[in-house]
Motif scaffolding. Structure first.
Motif, short mmCIF file in Angstrom:
data_model
loop_
_atom_site.label_atom_id
_atom_site.label_comp_id
_atom_site.label_asym_id
_atom_site.label_seq_id
_atom_site.Cartn_x
_atom_site.Cartn_y
_atom_site.Cartn_z
N THR A 1 78.59 18.37 32.60
CA THR A 1 79.14 19.32 33.56
C THR A 1 78.22 19.52 34.77
OG1 THR A 1 78.18 21.14 32.27
CG2 THR A 1 80.48 20.57 31.85
N ILE A 2 77.03 18.95 34.74
CA ILE A 2 76.13 19.08 35.89
C ILE A 2 76.62 18.15 37.00
CG2 ILE A 2 73.78 18.72 36.74
CD1 ILE A 2 72.76 19.31 33.96
N PRO A 3 76.90 18.67 38.21
CA PRO A 3 77.31 17.77 39.31
C PRO A 3 76.19 16.80 39.65
CG PRO A 3 77.76 20.09 39.83
CD PRO A 3 76.90 20.08 38.60
N THR A 4 76.48 15.54 39.59
CA THR A 4 75.44 14.53 39.84
C THR A 4 74.91 14.61 41.26
OG1 THR A 4 76.63 13.11 38.28
CG2 THR A 4 74.91 12.09 39.58
N VAL A 5 75.76 15.03 42.20
CA VAL A 5 75.31 15.15 43.58
C VAL A 5 74.19 16.18 43.70
CG1 VAL A 5 76.06 15.71 45.93
CG2 VAL A 5 77.57 14.44 44.42
N ALA A 6 74.19 17.19 42.81
CA ALA A 6 73.12 18.20 42.85
C ALA A 6 71.77 17.61 42.49
CB ALA A 6 73.45 19.35 41.90
N LEU A 7 71.76 16.47 41.79
CA LEU A 7 70.50 15.81 41.44
C LEU A 7 70.02 14.84 42.51
CD1 LEU A 7 71.34 14.96 37.71
CD2 LEU A 7 70.09 16.94 38.58
N LEU A 8 70.81 14.69 43.57
CA LEU A 8 70.46 13.72 44.60
C LEU A 8 69.10 13.99 45.26
CD1 LEU A 8 71.20 11.28 46.32
CD2 LEU A 8 72.51 12.80 47.81
N PRO A 9 68.75 15.25 45.61
CA PRO A 9 67.40 15.46 46.20
C PRO A 9 66.27 15.00 45.28
CG PRO A 9 68.79 17.37 46.57
CD PRO A 9 69.55 16.48 45.64
N LEU A 10 66.41 15.26 43.98
CA LEU A 10 65.38 14.82 43.04
C LEU A 10 65.30 13.31 42.97
CD1 LEU A 10 63.29 15.38 40.83
CD2 LEU A 10 65.19 15.54 39.19
N LEU A 11 66.46 12.65 42.94
CA LEU A 11 66.47 11.18 42.88
C LEU A 11 65.93 10.57 44.16
CD1 LEU A 11 69.94 10.60 41.16
CD2 LEU A 11 67.67 10.58 40.14
N LEU A 12 66.18 11.22 45.30
CA LEU A 12 65.61 10.72 46.55
C LEU A 12 64.10 10.84 46.55
CD1 LEU A 12 68.15 12.06 49.21
CD2 LEU A 12 67.69 9.67 48.64
N LEU A 13 63.57 11.92 45.96
CA LEU A 13 62.12 12.05 45.86
C LEU A 13 61.52 10.99 44.93
CD1 LEU A 13 61.68 15.94 45.64
CD2 LEU A 13 61.04 14.44 47.55
#
Length: 272
Positions: A118-130
């Motif tokens: 249920t976690i929106p994957t787009v919300a993890l985008l800043p972490l993945l970019l880092l």
């Protein structure tokens, strides 16, 4: 009697052909109607140049076909999509089958799966970019984090759908591992697992385009942003149409493969 059966078969075949023809005609009518509505909105309800007409978008799309950047972006997106979907399949199916085979494992991991999916994957985008930057690795990670859940869930429930009587028969007659996989597991789980794969394929493409559009990874999404920043509106819509057509093509191809590979399944035969 044989002639009567043959006549019924011919009638059924003729009815199936008429149904397919009517379906194709209705789809063509719907597409033409959508294009006419688009043309009407673009020419009457919006200011000039704000919404390109279908004709201008079509010309822009044909023009993009002659550029190397267009095909490079398309192939880059397809490569990231294919790698991400392959990882989801290789990891998701065994994990789902293992969890579905044990009531204890399924009960103990259900809340974990429900929480993470249920976690929106787009919300993890800043972490993945880092972690990875605007690279293909970031894009593939986003695809896996978003698209693996339908495969896992469908694999879990496919195991629970196996008839207990069939399991008992296999145990009583002491089938080998190969025979159990051939006569019990594959016929029982194939349809649900392939359905999960079909859902994950669409979700993987959505995540690929999102990672390129928002995260800056190379592909169709980044080219769309580049056209948007230079105010080339027909080209923006041409790339959007390309992404849509790519999604339709992927869905059609996987659907045809599913029907061809699982032609022996009762639900597939009834669908025909």
């Amino acid at each position: 009697m044989a002639s009567l059966v043959g006549l019924r078969g011919v009638r059924a075949e003729g009815g199936g052909r008429r149904w397919r023809l009517n379906r194709i005609v209705s789809q063509i009518v719907a597409i033409v109607g959508a294009l006419l509505l688009w043309q009407l909105v673009a020419t009457t309800l919006t200011s000039e140049g704000t919404l390109p007409t279908p004709w201008s978008v079509g010309r822009a799309l044909v023009g993009l076909w002659g550029t190397a950047a267009y095909w490079s972006a398309l192939l880059t997106t397809l490569r990231a999509w294919a790698i991400g979907l392959l990882i989801c399949s290789v990891v998701g199916v065994p994990v789902g089958l293992a969890l579905g085979s044990s009531r204890v494992a399924m009960a103990s991991t259900r809340w974990v799966i429900d929480f993470f999916r249920t976690i929106p994957t787009v919300a993890l985008l800043p972490l993945l970019l880092l972690l990875f930057g605007a690279t293909a690795r970031m894009e593939i990670t986003m695809i896996v984090l978003a698209a693996i859940w339908p495969i896992i869930i469908q694999s879990i429930y496919s195991v629970s759908q196996i008839e207990p009587l069939l399991k008992w028969v296999v145990r009583v007659f002491r089938f080998s591992v190969l025979d159990r996989a051939r006569f019990l597991w594959v016929p029982s789980i194939a349809l649900m697992v392939s359905t999960g794969l079909r859902l994950s394929a669409t979700m993987a493409l959505l995540m690929a385009i999102s990672a390129e559009y928002i995260g800056g990874a190379p592909g169709l999404g980044s080219e769309l942003v580049r056209m948007q920043t230079t105010l080339q509106r027909p080209e923006v819509y041409a790339y959007a149409v390309t992404a849509g057509l790519l999604g339709v093509a992927i869905n059609v191809v996987i659907g045809r493969l599913q029907r061809r590979v699982l032609c022996w399944h009762p639900s597939i035969r009834e669908g025909h």
